[in-house]
Enzyme design. Structure first.
Site: not given
Length: 512
Positions: A135, A273
């Site tokens: 922070k 596929h």
């Protein structure tokens, strides 16, 4: 003199990094095992207790949760009021934090882990220090990954301090790290509590690879691995040879091993596929290959192949004669690997099939603005629960064949129709917007070469009787389908008209 706080579970590179900090005029605050390692290496440290004036308590659960630590991390050097308060309370700024966390992930991965062990490895002070430092990254350098030690060392040598840009990047990394850490804890405790649909879903993945491109060449893509992967997964397959897997390769390979999971006898799955183009069973893996290849010798070109037995030389020679994208198997004989590896681009993967029946995790699918989550479709198929709805009763052999077809159709894109005989798929119709077209495609793909053993499986009910009639007219003798249509009676009547048997499973297998 600057001050660094060092407290790590992973001691990789710790001593050399600390020596660099000492060289750059840092004093080091440390605790526990980290302090011992440093002092054993001749590096002088200050104990956390000397900073806080408070002893470590509760078996080490509380030692750094103290204003003298967090005030030193969170105090802003650019705010006179903060500086004045820190001076008044004798809080010394901490300029660098080097922390990594208790090994929670490694703990819960142990097969004999207890809940008590897991809880004791939930780090509290470590994430708190990391978050405080991150922070306040404008003033504090925070590092959570030993791989970043050298970056800091280089900048200290070059600039005498770390760059703000670097501190910002490391702060972001800290929050990713603590978020992932908390996600694992949340998932573990949620599961232990028996909660199946939590109000917040916390998932975490680790970057496995940056892909060359995604589904198409203009799309960027990345491959992330589950932080706690299952054993039977494409992420755990070991690539032995060939080019890197592409985005489409990974999707196809995943679909193929899902199908292979259905079978225990020697089986070969050929996939193209996201749909099977051939599934073959046999007494040997070579025989299974022959049947999978014969199922569709055209579509298999450029396909993904999964074999659930060690690849032998005879089977390898047959596969080598074709262009195949990927071969996945539990093992390869030396001779088989040698012949397959003659093609430099083919991907040869090794995957352990021992855990194929492990309990899978839920699967996720992204949609715009959200995520769909569901259990995987791993329902154990049991013909004993099926219902015969026609006058013609199935033979024992037909039931066996219908089960094979039913397993194949559940992995074919809806609307799905699959035609098989005892040992191989004969024709597959996948992904059509209506079921009759899928039926026609499946029948066409058989080459109309159907004998008395041919059966048909449908992943969902027949909305009308046209599919049954078309199948019967082309030689199908038995059908398996879920049932549940308001027109089931029409399909049953059509089956009776042609003297074929039909069984109802009561379960559908849509795959979108």
């Amino acid at each position: 003199m600057k001050r660094a706080l060092m407290s790590v579970s992973d001691k990789t590179g710790l001593v050399s990094f600390a020596q660099k900090l000492i060289e750059k005029n840092f004093e080091i605050v440390s605790t526990g095992g980290t302090k011992k390692v440093l002092e054993d290496a001749g590096i002088e440290t200050i104990s956390v207790e000397d900073v806080t004036g408070f002893p470590e308590i509760l078996d080490g659960r509380v030692k750094t949760l103290n204003p003298f630590i967090h005030g030193g991390l969170l105090g802003r050097r650019d705010l006179p009021e903060h500086v004045k308060t820190m001076e008044k309370l004798h809080i010394q700024p901490i300029d660098l934090v080097c922390v990594n966390l208790y090994p929670f992930k490694e703990t819960i991965e142990k097969p004999d882990v207890t809940l008590a062990d897991a809880i004791e490895n939930i780090d509290i002070g470590g994430p708190s220090m990391l978050r405080s430092a991150a922070k306040n990254y404008h003033d504090v350098t925070v590092v959570v990954d030993s791989a970043d030690y050298q970056v800091i060392a280089n900048e200290l040598d070059e600039f005498g301090d770390t760059k703000l840009e670097t501190r910002a990047k490391f702060a972001a990394k800290v929050f990713r790290h603590t978020a992932a850490y908390d996600a694992l804890i949340a998932s573990y405790l949620t599961e232990k509590a028996g909660i199946v649909a939590p109000e917040k879903l916390t998932l975490t993945y680790d970057l496995e690879d940056s892909m060359r491109y995604g589904e198409n060449s203009h799309q960027k893509a990345w491959f992330y691995k589950d932080a706690l992967p299952k054993e039977y997964a494409i992420t755990n397959a070991k690539q032995l040879h060939g080019k890197k897997l592409s985005y489409n390769n990974i999707k196809d390979a995943d679909a193929a091993i899902r199908i292979a999971r259905e079978f225990s006898e020697p089986t070969v799955v050929a996939l193209k596929h996201m749909n099977p183009c051939g599934i073959g069973k046999g007494n040997t893996i070579e025989e299974a290959w022959d049947r999978a290849y014969a199922a569709d010798s055209i579509s298999i070109f450029g396909g993904v192949i999964v074999l659930n037995r060690k690849v032998d030389l005879a089977t390898a020679k047959k596969m080598h004669a074709l262009f195949l994208e990927i071969i996945i198997a539990p093992a390869y004989t030396d001779e088989a690997f040698e012949i397959l590896a003659k093609k430099k681009n083919i991907r040869l993967l090794q995957l352990d099939f021992v855990n194929k029946d492990e309990q899978p995790r839920k699967e996720t699918v992204s949609v715009m603005g959200g995520l769909l989550v569901q259990e995987q479709d791993v329902l154990e198929e049991d013909p004993e629960t099926w219902t015969v709805v026609t006058e013609k009763q199935p033979t024992a052999q037909q039931l066996k064949t219908l089960l094979f077809a039913w397993k194949a159709v559940k992995h074919t894109k809806s609307n799905a129709i699959v035609v098989t005989n005892d040992d191989q798929t004969l024709g597959i119709g996948a992904g059509q917007p209506n079921r009759i077209d899928s039926t026609k495609i499946a029948i066409k793909n058989t080459g109309n070469n159907l004998d008395e053993t041919a059966v048909l499986a449908s992943d969902a009910f027949f909305p009308m009787d046209d599919c049954v009639e078309y199948a019967a007219e082309h030689g199908i003798k038995a059908i398996v389908q879920p049932g549940g249509s308001i027109r089931d009676k029409d399909s049953i009547a059509m089956a009776n008209k042609y003297g074929i048997t039909m069984v109802i499973t009561g379960i559908r297998h849509f795959r979108h």
